[in-house]
Design a protein around this motif. Sequence first.
Motif, PDB file in Angstrom:
ATOM      1  N   SER A 107     -15.578-106.234  69.326  1.00  0.00           N
ATOM      2  CA  SER A 107     -15.995-106.279  67.927  1.00  0.00           C
ATOM      3  C   SER A 107     -16.871-107.503  67.693  1.00  0.00           C
ATOM      4  O   SER A 107     -16.837-108.460  68.467  1.00  0.00           O
ATOM      5  CB  SER A 107     -14.765-106.327  67.007  1.00  0.00           C
ATOM      6  OG  SER A 107     -15.143-106.326  65.644  1.00  0.00           O
ATOM      7  N   SER A 108     -17.637-107.448  66.600  1.00  0.00           N
ATOM      8  CA  SER A 108     -18.398-108.610  66.143  1.00  0.00           C
ATOM      9  C   SER A 108     -18.349-108.622  64.623  1.00  0.00           C
ATOM     10  O   SER A 108     -18.273-107.569  63.988  1.00  0.00           O
ATOM     11  CB  SER A 108     -19.845-108.547  66.625  1.00  0.00           C
ATOM     12  OG  SER A 108     -20.516-107.419  66.080  1.00  0.00           O
ATOM     13  N   THR A 109     -18.388-109.821  64.034  1.00  0.00           N
ATOM     14  CA  THR A 109     -18.271-109.913  62.580  1.00  0.00           C
ATOM     15  C   THR A 109     -18.825-111.239  62.076  1.00  0.00           C
ATOM     16  O   THR A 109     -18.826-112.238  62.802  1.00  0.00           O
ATOM     17  CB  THR A 109     -16.797-109.768  62.143  1.00  0.00           C
ATOM     18  OG1 THR A 109     -16.720-109.838  60.710  1.00  0.00           O
ATOM     19  CG2 THR A 109     -15.925-110.859  62.733  1.00  0.00           C
ATOM     20  N   THR A 110     -19.275-111.230  60.824  1.00  0.00           N
ATOM     21  CA  THR A 110     -19.670-112.462  60.143  1.00  0.00           C
ATOM     22  C   THR A 110     -18.516-113.015  59.312  1.00  0.00           C
ATOM     23  O   THR A 110     -18.664-114.046  58.672  1.00  0.00           O
ATOM     24  CB  THR A 110     -20.878-112.210  59.222  1.00  0.00           C
ATOM     25  OG1 THR A 110     -20.539-111.194  58.265  1.00  0.00           O
ATOM     26  CG2 THR A 110     -22.100-111.755  60.022  1.00  0.00           C
ATOM     27  N   ASN A 111     -17.393-112.322  59.325  1.00  0.00           N
ATOM     28  CA  ASN A 111     -16.245-112.681  58.490  1.00  0.00           C
ATOM     29  C   ASN A 111     -15.122-113.263  59.355  1.00  0.00           C
ATOM     30  O   ASN A 111     -14.447-112.524  60.084  1.00  0.00           O
ATOM     31  CB  ASN A 111     -15.743-111.432  57.756  1.00  0.00           C
ATOM     32  CG  ASN A 111     -14.644-111.749  56.760  1.00  0.00           C
ATOM     33  OD1 ASN A 111     -13.894-112.701  56.924  1.00  0.00           O
ATOM     34  ND2 ASN A 111     -14.545-110.951  55.723  1.00  0.00           N
ATOM     35  N   PRO A 112     -14.887-114.575  59.300  1.00  0.00           N
ATOM     36  CA  PRO A 112     -13.860-115.177  60.157  1.00  0.00           C
ATOM     37  C   PRO A 112     -12.440-114.715  59.824  1.00  0.00           C
ATOM     38  O   PRO A 112     -11.576-114.708  60.702  1.00  0.00           O
ATOM     39  CB  PRO A 112     -14.026-116.682  59.913  1.00  0.00           C
ATOM     40  CG  PRO A 112     -14.716-116.797  58.594  1.00  0.00           C
ATOM     41  CD  PRO A 112     -15.596-115.588  58.483  1.00  0.00           C
ATOM     42  N   VAL A 113     -12.200-114.330  58.587  1.00  0.00           N
ATOM     43  CA  VAL A 113     -10.874-113.834  58.215  1.00  0.00           C
ATOM     44  C   VAL A 113     -10.615-112.489  58.897  1.00  0.00           C
ATOM     45  O   VAL A 113      -9.533-112.244  59.450  1.00  0.00           O
ATOM     46  CB  VAL A 113     -10.755-113.703  56.684  1.00  0.00           C
ATOM     47  CG1 VAL A 113      -9.387-113.145  56.306  1.00  0.00           C
ATOM     48  CG2 VAL A 113     -10.980-115.047  56.014  1.00  0.00           C
ATOM     49  N   GLU A 114     -11.606-111.640  58.873  1.00  0.00           N
ATOM     50  CA  GLU A 114     -11.507-110.359  59.576  1.00  0.00           C
ATOM     51  C   GLU A 114     -11.323-110.582  61.073  1.00  0.00           C
ATOM     52  O   GLU A 114     -10.561-109.873  61.737  1.00  0.00           O
ATOM     53  CB  GLU A 114     -12.773-109.539  59.317  1.00  0.00           C
ATOM     54  CG  GLU A 114     -12.840-108.211  60.044  1.00  0.00           C
ATOM     55  CD  GLU A 114     -14.155-107.498  59.802  1.00  0.00           C
ATOM     56  OE1 GLU A 114     -14.876-107.209  60.776  1.00  0.00           O
ATOM     57  OE2 GLU A 114     -14.477-107.253  58.621  1.00  0.00           O
ATOM     58  N   CYS A 118     -14.019-109.095  74.516  1.00  0.00           N
ATOM     59  CA  CYS A 118     -14.691-110.164  73.775  1.00  0.00           C
ATOM     60  C   CYS A 118     -14.829-109.853  72.287  1.00  0.00           C
ATOM     61  O   CYS A 118     -14.945-108.689  71.879  1.00  0.00           O
ATOM     62  CB  CYS A 118     -16.084-110.408  74.341  1.00  0.00           C
ATOM     63  SG  CYS A 118     -16.107-110.845  76.081  1.00  0.00           S
ATOM     64  N   LEU A 119     -14.874-110.929  71.508  1.00  0.00           N
ATOM     65  CA  LEU A 119     -15.134-110.883  70.072  1.00  0.00           C
ATOM     66  C   LEU A 119     -16.195-111.928  69.752  1.00  0.00           C
ATOM     67  O   LEU A 119     -16.117-113.050  70.255  1.00  0.00           O
ATOM     68  CB  LEU A 119     -13.850-111.177  69.296  1.00  0.00           C
ATOM     69  CG  LEU A 119     -13.957-111.433  67.788  1.00  0.00           C
ATOM     70  CD1 LEU A 119     -14.395-110.171  67.055  1.00  0.00           C
ATOM     71  CD2 LEU A 119     -12.617-111.928  67.233  1.00  0.00           C
ATOM     72  N   VAL A 120     -17.181-111.559  68.930  1.00  0.00           N
ATOM     73  CA  VAL A 120     -18.225-112.490  68.508  1.00  0.00           C
ATOM     74  C   VAL A 120     -18.070-112.756  67.020  1.00  0.00           C
ATOM     75  O   VAL A 120     -18.014-111.822  66.214  1.00  0.00           O
ATOM     76  CB  VAL A 120     -19.635-111.934  68.792  1.00  0.00           C
ATOM     77  CG1 VAL A 120     -20.707-112.936  68.348  1.00  0.00           C
ATOM     78  CG2 VAL A 120     -19.792-111.612  70.271  1.00  0.00           C
ATOM     79  N   ASP A 149     -26.358-110.871  67.290  1.00  0.00           N
ATOM     80  CA  ASP A 149     -27.146-109.927  68.092  1.00  0.00           C
ATOM     81  C   ASP A 149     -27.482-110.500  69.470  1.00  0.00           C
ATOM     82  O   ASP A 149     -27.490-109.770  70.466  1.00  0.00           O
ATOM     83  CB  ASP A 149     -28.430-109.567  67.348  1.00  0.00           C
ATOM     84  CG  ASP A 149     -28.177-108.755  66.082  1.00  0.00           C
ATOM     85  OD1 ASP A 149     -27.087-108.162  65.989  1.00  0.00           O
ATOM     86  OD2 ASP A 149     -29.048-108.726  65.207  1.00  0.00           O
ATOM     87  N   ILE A 150     -27.746-111.801  69.538  1.00  0.00           N
ATOM     88  CA  ILE A 150     -28.032-112.435  70.831  1.00  0.00           C
ATOM     89  C   ILE A 150     -26.807-112.382  71.734  1.00  0.00           C
ATOM     90  O   ILE A 150     -26.889-112.014  72.912  1.00  0.00           O
ATOM     91  CB  ILE A 150     -28.491-113.896  70.624  1.00  0.00           C
ATOM     92  CG1 ILE A 150     -29.872-113.933  69.958  1.00  0.00           C
ATOM     93  CG2 ILE A 150     -28.531-114.646  71.960  1.00  0.00           C
ATOM     94  CD1 ILE A 150     -30.308-115.317  69.534  1.00  0.00           C
ATOM     95  N   MET A 151     -25.642-112.738  71.192  1.00  0.00           N
ATOM     96  CA  MET A 151     -24.415-112.704  71.982  1.00  0.00           C
ATOM     97  C   MET A 151     -24.077-111.274  72.429  1.00  0.00           C
ATOM     98  O   MET A 151     -23.651-111.053  73.575  1.00  0.00           O
ATOM     99  CB  MET A 151     -23.245-113.277  71.174  1.00  0.00           C
ATOM    100  CG  MET A 151     -23.291-114.782  70.952  1.00  0.00           C
ATOM    101  SD  MET A 151     -23.143-115.756  72.477  1.00  0.00           S
ATOM    102  CE  MET A 151     -24.856-116.235  72.696  1.00  0.00           C
ATOM    103  N   LYS A 152     -24.288-110.317  71.548  1.00  0.00           N
ATOM    104  CA  LYS A 152     -24.033-108.913  71.899  1.00  0.00           C
ATOM    105  C   LYS A 152     -24.932-108.471  73.046  1.00  0.00           C
ATOM    106  O   LYS A 152     -24.504-107.757  73.961  1.00  0.00           O
ATOM    107  CB  LYS A 152     -24.246-108.025  70.672  1.00  0.00           C
ATOM    108  CG  LYS A 152     -23.175-108.170  69.606  1.00  0.00           C
ATOM    109  CD  LYS A 152     -23.532-107.427  68.328  1.00  0.00           C
ATOM    110  CE  LYS A 152     -23.591-105.933  68.510  1.00  0.00           C
ATOM    111  NZ  LYS A 152     -23.814-105.240  67.220  1.00  0.00           N
ATOM    112  N   HIS A 153     -26.185-108.909  73.000  1.00  0.00           N
ATOM    113  CA  HIS A 153     -27.126-108.554  74.072  1.00  0.00           C
ATOM    114  C   HIS A 153     -26.681-109.179  75.402  1.00  0.00           C
ATOM    115  O   HIS A 153     -26.674-108.493  76.439  1.00  0.00           O
ATOM    116  CB  HIS A 153     -28.534-109.046  73.714  1.00  0.00           C
ATOM    117  CG  HIS A 153     -29.538-108.826  74.801  1.00  0.00           C
ATOM    118  ND1 HIS A 153     -29.986-107.571  75.174  1.00  0.00           N
ATOM    119  CD2 HIS A 153     -30.174-109.725  75.627  1.00  0.00           C
ATOM    120  CE1 HIS A 153     -30.852-107.693  76.170  1.00  0.00           C
ATOM    121  NE2 HIS A 153     -30.983-108.978  76.457  1.00  0.00           N
TER     122      HIS A 153
END
Length: 241
Positions: free
Chosen positions: A31-38, A4-6, A15-19
Amino acid sequence: MIRCLVVDDEQHAIDIMKHYIGQTNFLELVSSTTNPVEALQTVITENIDLVFLDIQMPELSGIDFIKAINGKAKVILTTAYSEFAIEGFELEVVDYLLKPVRFPRFLTAVQKAVKLINDKPAVAEPDTSNEADYIFVKTESKGKLLKINLADIEYIEGMKNYVAIFIGGKKTLVYTNLKDLINHLPAKQFIRVHKSFIIPISRITGIEGNMILLKSVTAEILIGENYKADLMEIIKHKMIS
């Protein structure tokens, strides 16, 4: 395990999705990120099965993100706005979660995703035997993304806060650094040979002293002492002594 990727521009939503993912034994958070390009690069390089994706994000909307990944992963949309539901389902998303997302509703959506992933016909499986053949990069123009075909890259040079990707003798400036970029390039195709240079292995035509000769490239590509051993490790397997 479902990989999964958030992707969300709000850290508390991530953080909610990670939990929730951590509470679900058949899901693995890659992985999780606030950057859609990444995130685009992660889908391409990390063999992601399922993306939990916000819709309204700066630089790249969730809808544009879905179009860009072109079916490489299943998508569950997460948003506070219901008006995007129709467009999301037209793009064949697995489910549409309205924030605040509750765990029972999360599980319902995930079960749909598991069924779709596990029931996918063999003919529809992506070919994972080959490395990704392109990346998306954020250019010096604000809000502009560019698709780069890896086979077209002649070499990459670090330039302070940017890197320059050279294709056909012309350079494209990308807002990143060499350390981050090399992590998103296939290791079998690219190697960092200097603090300022990344090169495609297939374009090497020779070595003269501390310089590398590349096909169709006249620029001087230097070999750094800290990178020489890795380069020679690749070359020695093709060397006739």
